[in-house]
Scaffold this active site. Structure first.
Site, short mmCIF file in Angstrom:
data_model
loop_
_atom_site.label_atom_id
_atom_site.label_comp_id
_atom_site.label_asym_id
_atom_site.label_seq_id
_atom_site.Cartn_x
_atom_site.Cartn_y
_atom_site.Cartn_z
N GLU A 145 -1.04 -3.59 -9.81
CA GLU A 145 -1.45 -2.31 -10.81
C GLU A 145 -2.54 -2.87 -11.74
O GLU A 145 -3.18 -2.20 -12.14
CB GLU A 145 -0.23 -2.08 -11.60
N GLU A 202 8.91 -3.12 -6.29
CA GLU A 202 9.60 -2.68 -7.32
C GLU A 202 10.87 -2.06 -6.87
O GLU A 202 12.12 -2.05 -7.65
CB GLU A 202 8.90 -1.86 -8.26
#
Length: 267
Positions: free
Chosen positions: A118, A138
């Site tokens: 990210e 995640e």
């Protein structure tokens, strides 16, 4: 200018050459980011944004094995809250920093996953080494890759983005290049020189035009085409208004007419 912050030691190190700022994440063993480090990164990128003498930034990491695995789970286990204060730019200092109208290059080596990916996709251009590997794992820790869930389906085929988000699978540099996540793959030893070569190219370009491009792209993301175009033509975006009234725009026209390279002054 007194509040500009460019540390030369600690988990975030900076060095500058001309109008280029190199920002290095150096937090052994894996370059994971905790709340404190994220706040430092926010201060650094805010300083980059606000320093008129800087035009381009490179974000890189120390070592060959890890770019960044994202959130520091050990720090989380010791009390860092996942919804804590990440600082002015959000996680990693980049993805929520307002009005960052200068180009940022990510030079990615080794493992780049979770919040590290990210962070990388918060840059404008990404170069990676041939040993780079990527993932959004995640789901395995029972959480959501929030920024990636927003950005990736807009930047690559929807079903590919959903595959990466829903499975958390790893993918290599060649696949990242195929889907347009990275601009170029280099040998590990060539990654930083290539990033600097690209940064010098951008350093020589028109900073007011770059600023306008970044604002237009950012503001137009959730606007209808005609609405965005009307805001540009009516000079309702600050960077566009500044560009259209600038010496640099006149210089660009003169240089073209005189068949010479323009000399950009950023004003």
């Amino acid at each position: 200018m007194n509040d500009l912050f460019f540390p030369t030691e600690g988990p975030i190190k900076t060095r500058r050459e001309g109008a280029i700022l190199e920002v290095t994440l150096d937090r052994p063993k894996a370059n994971a980011i905790d709340l404190k480090t994220s706040r430092i990164m926010g201060q650094v990128f805010r300083s980059f944004r606000d320093d008129d003498s800087l035009r381009v930034a490179i974000i890189r990491a120390e070592g060959e094995k890890f770019f960044c695995p994202g959130w520091d789970l050990k720090a989380a286990a010791d009390g860092d809250a996942v919804d804590g204060d990440y600082g002015v730019g959000g996680f990693g200092g980049l993805q929520e920093l307002p009005n960052l109208n200068k180009p940022v290059i990510a030079a990615v080596n080794g493992i780049c996953c979770g919040g590290g990916l990210e962070l990388a996709i918060s840059a404008d251009l990404i170069l990676c080494s041939s040993n780079a590997t990527f993932a959004l794992p995640e789901i395995r820790s029972g959480t959501v890759a929030d920024a990636a869930s927003i950005k990736l389906p807009k930047r690559m085929p929807y079903h590919v983005a959903m595959d990466l988000l829903l499975t958390g699978r790893w993918f290599d540099a060649e696949e990242a290049l195929r889907w347009g996540i990275v601009k170029e793959i280099t040998a590990p030893e060539d990654l930083l020189p290539k990033a600097w070569e690209l940064a010098r190219l951008l350093e020589s370009g028109p900073p007011l035009v770059y600023a306008a491009i970044k604002e237009v792209v950012r503001e137009a993301e959730n606007m209808r085409f005609q609405d965005a175009l009307n805001r540009i033509t009516k000079r309702q975006m600050p960077t566009v208004d500044k560009l259209y009234s600038s010496e640099d725009q006149l210089e660009g026209a003169r240089a073209f007419a005189e068949k010479r390279d323009p000399v950009w002054k950023g004003r």
